[in-house]
Design a protein around this motif. Sequence first.
Motif, short mmCIF file in Angstrom:
data_model
loop_
_atom_site.label_atom_id
_atom_site.label_comp_id
_atom_site.label_asym_id
_atom_site.label_seq_id
_atom_site.Cartn_x
_atom_site.Cartn_y
_atom_site.Cartn_z
N ALA A 1 5.90 4.32 12.71
CA ALA A 1 6.11 5.76 12.50
C ALA A 1 4.76 6.39 12.19
O ALA A 1 3.82 5.71 11.76
CB ALA A 1 7.10 6.01 11.36
N GLU A 2 4.64 7.67 12.43
CA GLU A 2 3.41 8.40 12.15
C GLU A 2 3.06 8.27 10.66
O GLU A 2 3.89 8.55 9.79
CB GLU A 2 3.61 9.87 12.49
N PRO A 3 1.85 7.80 10.32
CA PRO A 3 1.48 7.71 8.91
C PRO A 3 1.68 9.03 8.18
O PRO A 3 1.29 10.09 8.67
CB PRO A 3 0.00 7.30 8.97
N GLY A 4 2.34 8.96 7.02
CA GLY A 4 2.61 10.14 6.22
C GLY A 4 3.89 10.87 6.56
O GLY A 4 4.25 11.83 5.87
N SER A 5 4.61 10.42 7.61
CA SER A 5 5.77 11.19 8.07
C SER A 5 7.09 10.74 7.48
O SER A 5 8.04 11.52 7.39
CB SER A 5 5.87 11.12 9.60
N VAL A 6 7.18 9.47 7.09
CA VAL A 6 8.46 8.93 6.65
C VAL A 6 8.20 7.77 5.70
O VAL A 6 7.16 7.11 5.79
CB VAL A 6 9.32 8.48 7.86
N ARG A 7 9.13 7.51 4.79
CA ARG A 7 8.99 6.39 3.86
C ARG A 7 9.70 5.17 4.42
O ARG A 7 10.90 5.22 4.72
CB ARG A 7 9.57 6.74 2.49
N ILE A 8 8.95 4.09 4.59
CA ILE A 8 9.51 2.80 5.01
C ILE A 8 9.02 1.76 4.01
O ILE A 8 7.83 1.43 3.98
CB ILE A 8 9.05 2.40 6.44
N TYR A 9 9.91 1.25 3.18
CA TYR A 9 9.51 0.25 2.19
C TYR A 9 8.99 -0.99 2.91
O TYR A 9 9.68 -1.56 3.76
CB TYR A 9 10.69 -0.10 1.29
N SER A 10 7.78 -1.41 2.58
CA SER A 10 7.13 -2.46 3.36
C SER A 10 6.26 -3.35 2.50
O SER A 10 5.39 -2.87 1.77
CB SER A 10 6.27 -1.83 4.47
N ASP A 11 6.48 -4.66 2.60
CA ASP A 11 5.58 -5.63 1.97
C ASP A 11 4.17 -5.53 2.54
O ASP A 11 3.18 -5.81 1.85
CB ASP A 11 6.09 -7.05 2.18
N LEU A 12 4.07 -5.13 3.81
CA LEU A 12 2.76 -5.06 4.46
C LEU A 12 1.82 -4.10 3.73
O LEU A 12 0.61 -4.30 3.71
CB LEU A 12 2.90 -4.63 5.92
N ASN A 13 2.39 -3.05 3.13
CA ASN A 13 1.56 -2.09 2.40
C ASN A 13 0.80 -2.75 1.27
O ASN A 13 -0.40 -2.53 1.08
CB ASN A 13 2.43 -0.97 1.85
N LEU A 14 1.49 -3.57 0.48
CA LEU A 14 0.84 -4.19 -0.67
C LEU A 14 -0.02 -5.38 -0.26
O LEU A 14 -1.00 -5.71 -0.95
CB LEU A 14 1.89 -4.59 -1.70
N ILE A 15 0.29 -6.01 0.86
CA ILE A 15 -0.58 -7.05 1.39
C ILE A 15 -1.89 -6.42 1.87
O ILE A 15 -2.98 -6.94 1.61
CB ILE A 15 0.13 -7.83 2.52
N ALA A 16 -1.77 -5.28 2.55
CA ALA A 16 -2.99 -4.57 2.97
C ALA A 16 -3.78 -4.10 1.75
O ALA A 16 -5.02 -4.17 1.74
CB ALA A 16 -2.61 -3.38 3.84
N LEU A 17 -3.09 -3.64 0.72
CA LEU A 17 -3.77 -3.18 -0.49
C LEU A 17 -4.51 -4.33 -1.17
O LEU A 17 -5.59 -4.12 -1.73
CB LEU A 17 -2.76 -2.55 -1.44
N GLN A 18 -3.96 -5.52 -1.11
CA GLN A 18 -4.68 -6.69 -1.63
C GLN A 18 -6.03 -6.84 -0.94
O GLN A 18 -7.06 -7.09 -1.59
CB GLN A 18 -3.84 -7.95 -1.44
N HIS A 19 -6.04 -6.67 0.38
CA HIS A 19 -7.31 -6.77 1.12
C HIS A 19 -8.29 -5.68 0.67
O HIS A 19 -9.49 -5.93 0.52
CB HIS A 19 -7.05 -6.66 2.62
N VAL A 20 -7.77 -4.47 0.44
CA VAL A 20 -8.63 -3.38 -0.02
C VAL A 20 -9.26 -3.74 -1.37
O VAL A 20 -10.49 -3.61 -1.56
CB VAL A 20 -7.82 -2.08 -0.16
N LEU A 21 -8.45 -4.17 -2.30
CA LEU A 21 -8.95 -4.48 -3.64
C LEU A 21 -9.98 -5.61 -3.59
O LEU A 21 -11.01 -5.56 -4.27
CB LEU A 21 -7.78 -4.86 -4.55
N GLU A 22 -9.70 -6.63 -2.81
CA GLU A 22 -10.60 -7.78 -2.77
C GLU A 22 -11.91 -7.44 -2.07
O GLU A 22 -12.98 -7.89 -2.49
CB GLU A 22 -9.88 -8.96 -2.11
N ARG A 23 -11.86 -6.61 -1.03
CA ARG A 23 -13.10 -6.18 -0.38
C ARG A 23 -13.92 -5.27 -1.29
O ARG A 23 -15.14 -5.39 -1.38
CB ARG A 23 -12.78 -5.45 0.92
N ALA A 24 -13.24 -4.33 -1.95
CA ALA A 24 -13.94 -3.32 -2.74
C ALA A 24 -14.57 -3.91 -3.99
O ALA A 24 -15.60 -3.42 -4.47
CB ALA A 24 -12.99 -2.20 -3.13
N THR A 25 -13.98 -4.96 -4.53
CA THR A 25 -14.46 -5.53 -5.81
C THR A 25 -15.17 -6.86 -5.66
O THR A 25 -15.91 -7.27 -6.57
CB THR A 25 -13.29 -5.72 -6.78
N GLY A 26 -14.93 -7.57 -4.55
CA GLY A 26 -15.49 -8.91 -4.40
C GLY A 26 -14.76 -9.94 -5.23
O GLY A 26 -15.23 -11.07 -5.38
#
Length: 351
Positions: free
Chosen positions: A160-185
């Motif tokens: 779905a278009e980002p920002g258009s609808v809410r879809i509960y997803s484990d992928l969101n928090l898995i992606a966020l893990q990558h963000v946190l680990e890249r940003a902080t080392g």
Amino acid sequence: MPRLSKGTSPEAFGGLNALVDDIRAYVEAVPRPWCAGAVVLAGRGPDVLLHEAVGWAVRYAAHDRELPREQWVPMRPGTVFDLASLTKLFTATVTACVDAVDLDDPVASHVPEFGAAGKGPITVRQLLDHTSGLRPELPFYDCADAAARTALLWAEAPVAEPGSVRIYSDLNLIALQHVLERATGEALDALVREHITDPLAMYDTRFNPPASWIPRIAATEDQRPPWGRLDRGMLHGVVHDENAYAMGGVAGHAGLFSSAWDLAVFCRALLDRGGPWPGFEADQPWFMGELAGRGAVGHTGFTGTSLVLDPASDSYLVLLANSVHPCRDWREGSAMRAAAGTRFARALASV
């Protein structure tokens, strides 16, 4: 660090004994219980009003066979549970603590590979509120190694278009893990220790609990096909979620283990800090009961866990159950969670 103490007794705080009776009825239901056992903890302000255990932490040898009666392990107030998706709240809280990540940052500004397949516009905030457009999950447990898992995520396109609808997803928090680990080392488990569990002295909360903890841990599922994606037998002390297991037990969406008291400390710290509440569900009667409707926030976990914060009354409710023991097919929705929320809401209204 918030300090908790045993406060008003359940007898003096009307309705809390009935809350335990309700949970016991679900645990002892015929022909089969909603869960083998549960621990409930309710608090208001600095006071823990209720902290009780009901039923069994370990009862079954397999999905269709009980252990001999003398081998059943009783649920105790200090029993440790696989939190499942309550892990998401810790990942979200770490995000709020890390200066290197802003909620309106594009995810791809931290993890360029993520921007492939139309994911470039997705922001950190959209990961947290599940409006990224990503589907609920991917079969990372089928991947040969970490490189194959990340390649699968990078290649995934939003449904779905980002920002258009809410879809509960484990992928969101898995992606966020990558963000946190890249940003902080730093790895996610180290970030959770650094920003949450060590400062709050939450010593019963961690990824990948050691074998010495197993006598204190509630068993989960006899995980085998067709209901499980992996054939691992009865799980006890190892993460239930198949994708988190494939990721070494440390994942943004699942993997943490904790006790009710530790989660009470976490709830108290969040209430003391105040909102906003990124990563939380707001006013959801299906698991909050009558606590919903006045700004309550919370979350659930697939294994039977849940917590609700009620900022309006400075209160919280932690309910941990092993509702997938012995098998996820035994789960009967969230009736017990909603009933507990309603009992607590009425108790709060009575004083």
